[in-house]
Motif scaffolding. Sequence first.
Motif, short mmCIF file in Angstrom:
data_model
loop_
_atom_site.label_atom_id
_atom_site.label_comp_id
_atom_site.label_asym_id
_atom_site.label_seq_id
_atom_site.Cartn_x
_atom_site.Cartn_y
_atom_site.Cartn_z
N LEU A 1 0.86 -1.18 0.00
CA LEU A 1 0.00 0.00 0.00
C LEU A 1 0.90 1.23 0.00
CD1 LEU A 1 -2.67 1.53 0.19
CD2 LEU A 1 -2.58 1.24 2.68
N ASP A 2 0.69 2.07 -0.98
CA ASP A 2 1.54 3.26 -1.13
C ASP A 2 3.01 2.88 -1.16
OD1 ASP A 2 -0.74 4.91 -1.14
OD2 ASP A 2 -0.68 5.16 1.04
N GLY A 3 3.32 1.75 -1.78
CA GLY A 3 4.70 1.29 -1.91
C GLY A 3 5.27 0.63 -0.68
N ARG A 4 4.48 0.41 0.34
CA ARG A 4 4.95 -0.15 1.62
C ARG A 4 4.32 -1.52 1.84
NH1 ARG A 4 2.15 1.50 6.97
NH2 ARG A 4 3.44 0.63 8.62
N HIS A 5 5.12 -2.48 2.23
CA HIS A 5 4.63 -3.83 2.49
C HIS A 5 3.76 -3.80 3.75
CE1 HIS A 5 4.84 -7.94 4.17
NE2 HIS A 5 4.90 -8.34 2.91
N ILE A 6 2.49 -4.22 3.62
CA ILE A 6 1.60 -4.18 4.79
C ILE A 6 1.09 -5.56 5.20
CG2 ILE A 6 0.87 -1.81 4.34
CD1 ILE A 6 -1.88 -3.05 3.48
N ALA A 7 1.29 -6.60 4.38
CA ALA A 7 0.82 -7.93 4.77
C ALA A 7 1.46 -8.98 3.90
CB ALA A 7 -0.71 -8.02 4.66
N ASP A 8 1.61 -10.17 4.47
CA ASP A 8 1.98 -11.33 3.68
C ASP A 8 0.71 -11.85 3.01
OD1 ASP A 8 4.61 -11.15 4.65
OD2 ASP A 8 4.10 -12.37 6.41
N VAL A 9 0.86 -12.40 1.82
CA VAL A 9 -0.28 -12.87 1.03
C VAL A 9 -0.18 -14.37 0.81
CG1 VAL A 9 -1.45 -12.76 -1.21
CG2 VAL A 9 -0.63 -10.66 -0.12
N GLY A 10 -1.25 -15.09 1.16
CA GLY A 10 -1.36 -16.51 0.85
C GLY A 10 -2.40 -16.71 -0.23
N LEU A 11 -2.20 -17.71 -1.07
CA LEU A 11 -3.11 -18.00 -2.16
C LEU A 11 -3.87 -19.29 -1.88
CD1 LEU A 11 -0.78 -17.23 -5.22
CD2 LEU A 11 -2.42 -15.70 -4.09
N PRO A 12 -5.10 -19.39 -2.37
CA PRO A 12 -5.88 -20.60 -2.13
C PRO A 12 -5.35 -21.76 -2.96
CG PRO A 12 -7.08 -19.13 -3.59
CD PRO A 12 -5.86 -18.38 -3.15
N PRO A 13 -5.04 -22.88 -2.35
CA PRO A 13 -4.55 -24.02 -3.12
C PRO A 13 -5.63 -24.57 -4.03
CG PRO A 13 -4.98 -24.67 -0.85
CD PRO A 13 -5.14 -23.18 -0.90
N MET A 14 -5.22 -25.07 -5.18
CA MET A 14 -6.16 -25.69 -6.10
C MET A 14 -6.75 -26.94 -5.44
SD MET A 14 -7.50 -25.56 -9.20
CE MET A 14 -6.38 -24.83 -10.41
N PRO A 15 -8.07 -26.98 -5.25
CA PRO A 15 -8.64 -28.19 -4.63
C PRO A 15 -8.60 -29.37 -5.58
CG PRO A 15 -10.38 -26.66 -5.29
CD PRO A 15 -9.07 -25.95 -5.54
N ASP A 16 -8.49 -30.55 -5.04
CA ASP A 16 -8.42 -31.75 -5.88
C ASP A 16 -9.63 -31.87 -6.79
OD1 ASP A 16 -5.99 -32.48 -4.84
OD2 ASP A 16 -6.80 -33.91 -3.39
N TYR A 17 -10.81 -31.48 -6.28
CA TYR A 17 -12.01 -31.65 -7.09
C TYR A 17 -12.02 -30.75 -8.32
CZ TYR A 17 -13.46 -28.05 -3.68
OH TYR A 17 -13.53 -26.94 -2.85
N TYR A 18 -11.27 -29.66 -8.32
CA TYR A 18 -11.19 -28.80 -9.51
C TYR A 18 -10.39 -29.46 -10.64
CZ TYR A 18 -13.24 -24.29 -8.04
OH TYR A 18 -14.09 -23.27 -7.68
N ARG A 19 -9.65 -30.49 -10.32
CA ARG A 19 -8.81 -31.15 -11.33
C ARG A 19 -9.58 -32.23 -12.10
NH1 ARG A 19 -3.74 -29.29 -10.31
NH2 ARG A 19 -3.23 -28.70 -8.16
N HIS A 20 -10.86 -32.37 -11.78
CA HIS A 20 -11.68 -33.39 -12.44
C HIS A 20 -12.78 -32.72 -13.27
CE1 HIS A 20 -9.93 -36.74 -10.08
NE2 HIS A 20 -9.75 -35.78 -9.19
N THR A 21 -13.21 -33.40 -14.28
CA THR A 21 -14.27 -32.87 -15.15
C THR A 21 -15.49 -33.79 -15.12
OG1 THR A 21 -13.37 -34.00 -17.07
CG2 THR A 21 -12.66 -31.73 -16.70
N LEU A 22 -16.61 -33.21 -15.51
CA LEU A 22 -17.83 -33.99 -15.65
C LEU A 22 -17.76 -34.82 -16.93
CD1 LEU A 22 -18.54 -31.66 -13.64
CD2 LEU A 22 -20.85 -31.70 -14.59
N ALA A 23 -18.67 -35.76 -17.06
CA ALA A 23 -18.69 -36.62 -18.25
C ALA A 23 -18.85 -35.81 -19.53
CB ALA A 23 -19.81 -37.65 -18.12
N ASN A 24 -19.53 -34.64 -19.44
CA ASN A 24 -19.72 -33.80 -20.64
C ASN A 24 -18.55 -32.87 -20.89
OD1 ASN A 24 -20.04 -31.82 -18.69
ND2 ASN A 24 -22.23 -31.53 -19.03
N GLY A 25 -17.50 -32.99 -20.09
CA GLY A 25 -16.31 -32.18 -20.28
C GLY A 25 -16.27 -30.88 -19.50
N LYS A 26 -17.37 -30.51 -18.88
CA LYS A 26 -17.38 -29.26 -18.10
C LYS A 26 -16.55 -29.43 -16.83
CE LYS A 26 -21.87 -27.56 -19.72
NZ LYS A 26 -23.23 -27.12 -19.35
N SER A 27 -15.99 -28.32 -16.39
CA SER A 27 -15.18 -28.35 -15.17
C SER A 27 -16.07 -28.21 -13.94
CB SER A 27 -14.15 -27.22 -15.18
OG SER A 27 -14.81 -25.96 -15.09
#
Length: 448
Positions: free
Chosen positions: A117-143
């Motif tokens: 913020l305004d060029g100053r570090h104000i927090a560490d940032v964590g990202l949401p891990p990809m859940p295992d279920y997002y790596r699978h698709t439906l039979a019709n190919g949709k995610s």
Amino acid sequence: MERSRTEEVEDLMHRFPGVPREAVIKEDLLRGGIAFDESALTGEEGGDVKPKSYFIFSFDHRTLPELGAAALRRPPEEIVLTGGPYGLRRTVVSVRVNPQSPYRVGVTPDGTLGLMLDGRHIADVGLPPMPDYYRHTLANGKSVMEVAPTIQWGYLIYLTVFRVCQYFGAKEECQYCDINHNWRQHKAAGRPYTGVKSVEEVLEALEIIDKHDTAGASRAYTLTGGSITSRVDGLTEADFYGRYAQAIEERFPGRWTGKVVAQALPKADVQRFHDYGIRIYHPNYEVWDRRLFELYCPGKERYVGRDEWHRRILDSAEVFGPRNVIPNFVAGVEMAAPAGFTSVGEAVDSTAEGLRFFMSRGITPRFTTWCPEPTTPLGRSNPEGAPLEYHIRLLQTYRATMDEFGLTSPPGYGPAGPGRAVFSVSSFMDSLPADDSGPSSTPSPSGA
């Protein structure tokens, strides 16, 4: 001399010590958005970071074409903030992209992600891990992400089963809502964005989540979409949304808490929601002030009307119980030009009137922090949104009103309290006292 954003934030932290510092930062990020350095974007939808799903609205300050790389290389669904000079406890924030934001996520010299913020570090940032279920698709190919995305750090499965709204055009659409444009921009970009999701594909996606969510992070689902003023698939609103709940509860009895966001419907329709298996009802009243509701929610005023909307909310408490009726309002549109309040105090007083109306009857509203999306009339005329002070005073008033009427945090939102809350599109859960629901069972964020 104009104050820096840092000075404004720290002034509000000092003036409102009862509001957690985490909530002050979070509200500012939600109302004004976050910029991302290209180095902070993974560019891999199949990678290790859970990408933004655009689960119902855009929640961005620019359109997809205007965002360029930030859209093509998908930002994360949410981020989690910790540490920094304010000693932030774990704070989950929905990502709303704004390349012009003074808040910027980038790679720090030690190779981790940080929020500046305004060029100053104000927090560490964590990202949401990809859940295992997002790596699978439906039979019709949709995610799974397209059919049943999860938000709130995996707590909530968000089932937008109808991607558009039948309140359509300038004389009916809510003036702050971009659900219809969000549909159009994804289709124009060639992205998968199913208009009406079939019951079968929703069940198939939930099967995948149930199988691969071994940590049990997902605790609830929300059924929602645009308002239905006529019929979809030959069904009225209660039966259209209710059929999904009925199928889910028959296939997965008690696996998740079922919630529905729909219009304020007549009591007989509300009873059908309950009979279908829904346990929490969100008949959103959007904005309290009568004049603003009529101007900014013209379709809802035309088809139902403000007074009838409120009567139906109260009636629904007889079906679900007051604690399980949780109407949302869009915090900030009270101050949206051209017709909104120009005084923070007047805007907060108006909103407080609505809180008292419902809380005195045991109904606990909640709110989403307004994102002024650029394709909406109010977003175009109010690109900065509401003042940060409004949001901070609202949090203070919200908690005080709950205390006055002896209410506790509403069900279906995970744990309350700073450092514990997972609700990501406002800070109301971060600002309430820690409850006894135990720590969130969501997975630990990468990088935090």
